[in-house]
Write an enzyme that holds these catalytic residues in place. Structure first.
Site, mmCIF file in Angstrom:
data_model
loop_
_atom_site.group_PDB
_atom_site.id
_atom_site.type_symbol
_atom_site.label_atom_id
_atom_site.label_comp_id
_atom_site.label_asym_id
_atom_site.label_seq_id
_atom_site.Cartn_x
_atom_site.Cartn_y
_atom_site.Cartn_z
ATOM 1 C CD GLU A 103 11.605 15.043 -13.958
ATOM 2 O OE1 GLU A 103 12.328 14.242 -14.588
ATOM 3 O OE2 GLU A 103 11.765 15.299 -12.754
ATOM 4 C CG ASN A 108 4.515 11.911 -24.454
ATOM 5 O OD1 ASN A 108 3.734 11.152 -25.034
ATOM 6 N ND2 ASN A 108 5.791 11.632 -24.266
ATOM 7 C CE1 TYR A 115 6.290 6.340 -18.208
ATOM 8 C CE2 TYR A 115 5.807 8.637 -18.680
ATOM 9 C CZ TYR A 115 6.617 7.537 -18.837
ATOM 10 O OH TYR A 115 7.740 7.613 -19.608
#
Ligand SMILES: CC(C)(COP(=O)(O)OP(=O)(O)OC[C@H]1O[C@@H](n2cnc3c(N)ncnc32)[C@H](O)[C@@H]1OP(=O)(O)O)[C@@H](O)C(=O)NCCC(=O)NCCS
Length: 151
Positions: A103, A108, A115
């Protein structure tokens, strides 16, 4: 630079980085619980500086969950987060997980970019998952399929 399992004795230094890294940090007790529960908690450290960052991964059934990934703010932007993330994914693979979940806060973008660039895809949201200044913030759920380790 070393990558090694987190120990209970690391918790104060880890918690100090956590407090610098997040507006809503994990408590030291949460790190201790993760260690007692047998989660895969690892640190990156250098001889000169000491702890630079850490990651926490839980593995169950065929799935791994990246619960925390943090580099000390003074050490960020030097490639350490990417290297640590790759190590945490290797750990998931080592434990025969088929996929890794995590998560991340929509606020962010640094973590989301990291990611995505390592192969995670957004697969959903968890409404009001995180505490936030003005109430709650949703979580973006990301996942990555893993290829089996080479034998
Ligand atoms: C997310 C985090 C782990 C990244 O670690 P890092 O060591 O700073 O990251 P790296 O130097 O390896 O950079 C990896 C990628 O992040 C992104 N990135 C890094 N710094 C960035 C910045 N200032 N602005 C935007 N993107 C940035 C880039 O995509 C970068 O890849 P690139 O260098 O190929 O462009 C780190 O910022 C951190 O610990 N943040 C606080 C805790 C946190 O939010 N963890 C994630 C919770 S889900």
């Amino acid at each position: 630079m070393q990558f090694r399992p987190m120990r209970q004795a690391d918790v104060p230094a880890v918690s100090a980085i956590e407090a610098r890294g997040y507006a809503f940090p994990w408590t030291p007790g949460l790190f201790r619980d993760c260690l007692s529960a047998g989660y895969h908690a690892w640190v990156v450290e250098s001889d000169e500086v000491g702890l630079l960052g850490y990651g926490v991964l839980s593995v169950g059934a065929d799935e791994a969950h990246l619960l925390n990934l943090c580099i000390d703010p003074v050490q960020q932007g030097r490639g350490l987060g990417r290297r640590l993330l790759r190590r945490m994914i290797d750990l998931a693979r080592w434990h025969m997980a088929d996929r890794v979940f995590l998560e991340v806060r929509p606020s962010n973008p640094t973590a989301i970019a990291l990611y995505r660039s390592e192969g995670f895809n957004e697969i959903g949201t968890r409404p009001r998952y995180y505490p936030a200044k003005d109430g709650r913030e949703d979580a973006i759920v990301m996942a990555m399929e893993l290829l089996p380790p080479e034998r």
